[in-house]
Write a protein that holds these residues in place. Structure first.
Motif, short mmCIF file in Angstrom:
data_model
loop_
_atom_site.label_atom_id
_atom_site.label_comp_id
_atom_site.label_asym_id
_atom_site.label_seq_id
_atom_site.Cartn_x
_atom_site.Cartn_y
_atom_site.Cartn_z
N LYS A 1 31.82 32.00 33.25
CA LYS A 1 31.67 32.39 34.63
C LYS A 1 31.38 34.33 33.99
O LYS A 1 30.47 34.68 34.28
CB LYS A 1 32.11 31.83 35.49
CG LYS A 1 32.21 32.98 37.26
CD LYS A 1 33.17 31.97 37.64
CE LYS A 1 34.31 31.95 37.37
NZ LYS A 1 35.21 33.24 38.65
N THR B 1 38.88 34.33 44.34
CA THR B 1 39.49 33.02 44.38
C THR B 1 40.70 33.61 46.13
O THR B 1 40.74 32.28 47.06
CB THR B 1 40.76 33.16 43.27
OG1 THR B 1 39.85 33.03 42.17
CG2 THR B 1 41.40 31.91 43.63
N ASP C 1 31.78 35.15 41.16
CA ASP C 1 32.98 35.80 42.11
C ASP C 1 32.21 36.72 42.99
O ASP C 1 32.63 36.50 43.97
CB ASP C 1 33.85 36.59 41.02
CG ASP C 1 34.51 35.10 40.08
OD1 ASP C 1 35.00 34.60 40.08
OD2 ASP C 1 34.96 35.74 38.64
N ASN D 1 46.41 36.79 39.83
CA ASN D 1 46.06 36.94 38.12
C ASN D 1 45.63 37.92 37.97
O ASN D 1 45.82 37.81 36.91
CB ASN D 1 44.39 36.92 38.74
CG ASN D 1 43.10 36.42 38.70
OD1 ASN D 1 42.38 35.94 37.90
ND2 ASN D 1 43.49 35.81 39.89
N VAL E 1 32.46 44.82 33.28
CA VAL E 1 31.04 43.25 33.11
C VAL E 1 31.53 42.64 34.42
O VAL E 1 32.81 42.01 34.17
CB VAL E 1 31.08 42.76 32.09
CG1 VAL E 1 29.47 40.99 31.83
CG2 VAL E 1 30.05 43.15 30.89
N ALA F 1 42.17 34.60 35.03
CA ALA F 1 42.98 35.58 34.46
C ALA F 1 42.94 35.00 32.66
O ALA F 1 43.41 36.63 31.87
CB ALA F 1 44.68 35.52 34.66
N ALA G 1 49.32 36.80 35.92
CA ALA G 1 49.04 36.01 34.38
C ALA G 1 48.27 36.64 33.91
O ALA G 1 48.57 36.70 32.27
CB ALA G 1 47.48 34.81 35.57
N ALA G 2 47.72 37.51 33.93
CA ALA G 2 46.77 38.31 33.22
C ALA G 2 48.28 39.94 32.34
O ALA G 2 47.83 39.86 31.22
CB ALA G 2 45.78 38.76 33.33
N TYR G 3 48.68 40.25 33.11
CA TYR G 3 49.53 41.70 32.80
C TYR G 3 51.12 41.45 32.24
O TYR G 3 51.54 41.81 31.66
CB TYR G 3 48.74 42.75 33.05
CG TYR G 3 47.77 43.12 33.33
CD1 TYR G 3 46.88 43.39 31.94
CD2 TYR G 3 46.96 42.41 34.25
CE1 TYR G 3 45.63 43.51 31.88
CE2 TYR G 3 46.00 43.43 34.44
CZ TYR G 3 45.37 43.63 33.19
OH TYR G 3 44.06 43.97 33.41
N SER H 1 25.00 31.17 36.32
CA SER H 1 26.31 31.88 35.92
C SER H 1 25.15 32.89 35.03
O SER H 1 24.55 32.39 34.41
CB SER H 1 26.92 30.76 34.57
OG SER H 1 28.27 31.27 34.00
N ALA H 2 25.94 33.99 36.21
CA ALA H 2 24.87 35.21 35.39
C ALA H 2 26.20 36.22 35.30
O ALA H 2 27.54 36.00 35.85
CB ALA H 2 23.91 35.54 36.15
N HIS H 3 26.32 37.83 34.87
CA HIS H 3 26.74 38.37 35.24
C HIS H 3 26.06 40.11 35.60
O HIS H 3 25.30 40.35 35.42
CB HIS H 3 27.72 39.63 33.79
CG HIS H 3 26.87 39.33 32.94
ND1 HIS H 3 26.88 38.10 31.62
CD2 HIS H 3 26.65 40.67 32.31
CE1 HIS H 3 25.70 39.09 31.04
NE2 HIS H 3 26.11 40.48 31.33
N GLN I 1 37.64 42.86 36.23
CA GLN I 1 37.27 41.51 35.79
C GLN I 1 38.48 40.37 37.06
O GLN I 1 37.83 40.00 37.54
CB GLN I 1 36.79 41.07 35.07
CG GLN I 1 36.45 39.61 35.38
CD GLN I 1 35.25 39.06 36.05
OE1 GLN I 1 34.34 39.68 36.14
NE2 GLN I 1 35.77 37.74 36.58
N VAL I 2 39.34 40.89 36.24
CA VAL I 2 40.31 40.80 36.59
C VAL I 2 41.19 40.64 38.66
O VAL I 2 41.22 39.61 39.09
CB VAL I 2 42.00 41.16 36.35
CG1 VAL I 2 43.08 40.64 36.23
CG2 VAL I 2 41.93 40.76 34.78
N ILE J 1 34.39 25.74 40.23
CA ILE J 1 35.44 25.96 39.11
C ILE J 1 36.61 25.38 38.99
O ILE J 1 36.55 25.32 37.88
CB ILE J 1 35.69 27.34 39.90
CG1 ILE J 1 34.97 28.06 40.25
CG2 ILE J 1 36.63 27.91 39.00
CD1 ILE J 1 35.15 29.51 41.13
N SER K 1 38.22 38.35 40.30
CA SER K 1 38.45 37.24 40.60
C SER K 1 39.00 36.45 41.60
O SER K 1 39.48 35.82 42.11
CB SER K 1 39.10 36.73 38.87
OG SER K 1 38.01 37.37 37.80
N SER L 1 31.18 39.06 37.56
CA SER L 1 30.57 37.75 37.72
C SER L 1 29.90 37.50 38.51
O SER L 1 31.19 38.06 39.50
CB SER L 1 31.87 36.28 37.09
OG SER L 1 31.21 34.95 37.92
#
Lengths: 288, 378
Positions: free
Chosen positions: B237, A10, A138, A249, A133, B206, A252-254, A124-126, A2-3, A207, A6, A135
């Protein structure tokens, strides 16, 4: 996953904006520092369509697209680029900075400094992909952006008008001798840039929310994406945009959320030091 | 000769009129975030004050002097806010109303203190009342009081064993995050993800992905309005399934307006809420606010309203316009609704300017915050 998705979604929107930088550079040999505001403004055209004219969303989006093409494409070229360009590229760069401030402050004056909600094009759904899972929004954003880039590349490389635009970008004098209507080709470039900005606006504003200051970050990141990818190549802008989106992303996540804003600048410095023409750029000539 | 006489007479008349006007009014300086990231909070704060000023002036003003309210826009910039507090004081402000953002208040409250001017703030960072400034007073409880009110909700209602915290990296966010982590530690609940984000951040992909991966029982969301809305949108989302619980901002009207359906189900502890219409004063205020500004008030509007009315009540208790006497009176003061109806809820201030009053738990249902419980004053 997902990361990554996304980041790609973006990043693909950054790429649309970065392509705008590339196009204007090719057509007018200048950097449009109002490009971020060009992405901010179309969302407010749509909001005006919905709230002042009572249009349904699809009609307001159409109105936003047309208004963007007229204001950010045709009028930008006629009222700012054409009169100022003969005085030099630097003068035009400063003029685009002033235009950016004017657009930002005008929106702030008209719509207030508060953010406004903006309807999403996608529910909005996945979606389940290989156990992850993801988005739907996205996925759709990524698909639309990439489709537009592919279509634009095909248009520029496979159609007569596209090739005329490339000839104009490479050498306007020779293109004119060969019978290309240079002024019209330059106008097309500005119209495409405005349409791309409008599309990026429609995809990213649900967003980010509609706010007068949205262009500040977007403009800067897209500018860096264009340089990182190669300022004289559309595919370079695409690669730069996607790369920054994904790295931002993942960082920021890891790694660190606090310093994520510094990442594009670090990337910019590294590229300037190691490969000044950008990842996909060439150190000679210009093509669109 | 005739012209000179006329000129002298006109000047004398103007000076007399000016002096009379100065004697009949008392100046309040409203310094708030009217533009920039804090605009949603600041504009509500301002509009709440406007309603209070209108009501106070209709009742004859403060000690028979009408209020002259001057607005100053900090642009959500702490340094600008500091200059504007000085400007308001130079302009003769008797009391400063603002600011909301803790980062600004921490910078500008020293100016009010140096000039012995009382200051009502909408800020909630714990350290604002820990600096020993005798002139600063809250209009809502600080995070060190508000956040602990959530602990029983996480522990007893949600029965959470592991939680995450998503917070905005500014003075407001840091304060709330620190108190929350301490509270969870004391309650024996494990904090398995600590996710900071920047003020005015636009992309929360993120952050939300990180939370999803951690899979806590609930997430504590502590951000300003626009950031909260963007977070909720991204949460929806990416189908973030666990309960999202916040303190104050997460269920505000502006956040719900911006986030739309994404705000559905969000829960928050609020010091005061315009949806608590069962409280007569709050119901009347909300009605008047909606009629005047054609939108629902947020808690910031109520905070501004309470700040302006407290200025009147306390000045009249003191009996004169004296900043130092005012501040002295405020410490340890309790105002009861029975005697001071526009205070809305029984409210006390301690010797540091911290306030306490009953509070509420709310949840967004069908696009509007609904009171789901009350929390006694702590």
């Amino acid at each position: 996953m997902q990361v990554l998705l996304s980041g790609l979604a973006t990043g693909s929107i950054y790429a649309l904006v970065a392509i705008g930088f590339t196009l204007v550079w090719q057509a007018a040999q200048t950097v449009n520092f109002a490009q971020g505001e060009f992405v901010m403004l179309p969302a407010f055209f749509v909001l005006a369509g919905v709230s002042f004219f009572g249009l349904p969303l699809w009609a307001a989006l159409l109105l936003g697209l047309v208004a963007s093409i007229v204001v950010l494409g045709i009028l930008f070229k006629k009222l700012i680029v054409e009169p100022i360009l003969p005085h030099g590229g630097i003068t035009l760069i400063i003029a685009t900075m002033a235009l950016g401030i004017l657009l930002k402050e005008s929106v702030k004056e008209f719509y207030s400094a508060e953010a406004q909600p903006f309807a999403s094009l996608v529910q909005s759904a996945h979606v389940d992909v290989l156990g992850a899972v993801l988005s739907l929004q996205d996925l759709v954003n990524l698909a639309i952006s990439l489709t537009i880039v592919v279509l634009l590349t095909l248009f520029l490389n496979r159609t007569r008008t596209g090739r005329c635009m490339q000839a104009t970008a490479q050498n306007p004098a020779v293109a004119e001798i060969l019978g290309v209507n240079v002024k019209r080709m330059i106008l097309y470039t500005f119209i495409i840039n405005a349409a791309l900005a409008a599309l990026a606006s429609f995809l990213i504003t649900p967003i980010y929310l509609a706010k007068f200051s949205n262009g500040e970050t977007l403009g800067l990141i897209a500018f860096i994406a264009a340089i990182v990818g190669g300022f004289n190549q559309i595919r370079g802008a695409l690669v730069g945009g996607l790369l920054i989106g994904v790295l931002d992303n993942l960082t920021a996540a890891y790694v660190t959320a606090e310093y994520r804003a510094a990442l594009p600048l670090v990337l910019l410095i590294a590229i300037i030091l190691l490969r000044p023409q950008g990842i996909m750029g060439t150190s000679e000539g210009r093509t669109v | 000769m005739y012209r000179a006489l006329l000129l002298s007479l006109s000047t004398a008349l103007l000076m007399t009129a000016g002096a009379a006007s100065a004697q009949e009014t008392v100046k309040l300086g409203m310094v708030a975030e009217l533009s920039g990231a804090g605009a949603p909070a600041g504009t509500n704060w301002r509009d709440g004050i406007k309603i209070a000023v209108e009501e106070i002036n209709a009742e004859g003003g403060i000690l028979q002097k009408k209020i002259e309210l001057t607005e100053y826009d900090t642009q959500t910039d702490p340094q600008v806010s500091r200059a504007l507090v000085q400007k308001a004081i130079d302009g003769g402000a008797y009391v400063i109303l603002g600011t909301i953002y803790s980062g600004s208040t921490l910078v500008n409250m020293l100016v009010a203190q140096q000039n012995s001017v009382p200051q009502f703030v909408g800020s909630e960072a714990p350290n604002i009342v820990e600096k020993g400034n005798p002139f600063v007073f809250r209009t809502s409880s600080g995070a060190q009081k508000g956040v602990p009110a959530l602990t029983p909700y996480f522990k007893d209602t949600l029965k959470a064993k592991k939680v995450a915290v998503a917070w905005v990296n500014n003075e407001f966010g840091k304060g709330g995050r620190n108190v929350f982590i301490e509270e969870m530690k004391n309650a024996g609940i494990e904090v398995i993800a600590d996710v900071p984000s920047e003020q005015a951040q636009t992309d929360y992909a993120a952050d939300v992905a990180k939370l999803k991966q951690a899979n806590p029982d609930a997430v504590f969301v502590y951000m300003n309005q626009e950031e909260s809305a963007r977070f909720l949108i991204e949460g929806k989302k990416q189908s973030l399934a666990m309960p999202l619980v916040g303190e104050v901002t997460l269920t505000e009207a502006k956040v719900i307006e911006l986030a739309g359906g994404a705000a559905e189900g969000a829960i928050a502890h609020v010091g005061v809420t315009a949806t608590a219409t069962d409280v007569p004063g709050i119901g009347a205020f909300s009605k008047k606010f909606e009629e005047t500004f054609k939108r629902k008030p947020t808690h910031d509007a109520i905070k501004g309203y309470v700040g302006a009315w407290t200025t009147k009540y306390v000045t009249e208790l003191v009996g004169e316009f004296d900043g130092e006497a005012f501040s002295e009176k405020m410490h340890g003061l309790c105002l009861k609704v029975a005697d001071h109806p526009k205070i809305l809820l029984d409210t006390c201030w301690d010797d540091r300017g911290e306030m306490s009053r009953p509070s509420f738990m709310v949840q967004v249902k069908n696009g509007a915050p609904v009171v789901i419980g009350t929390v006694p004053a702590n």
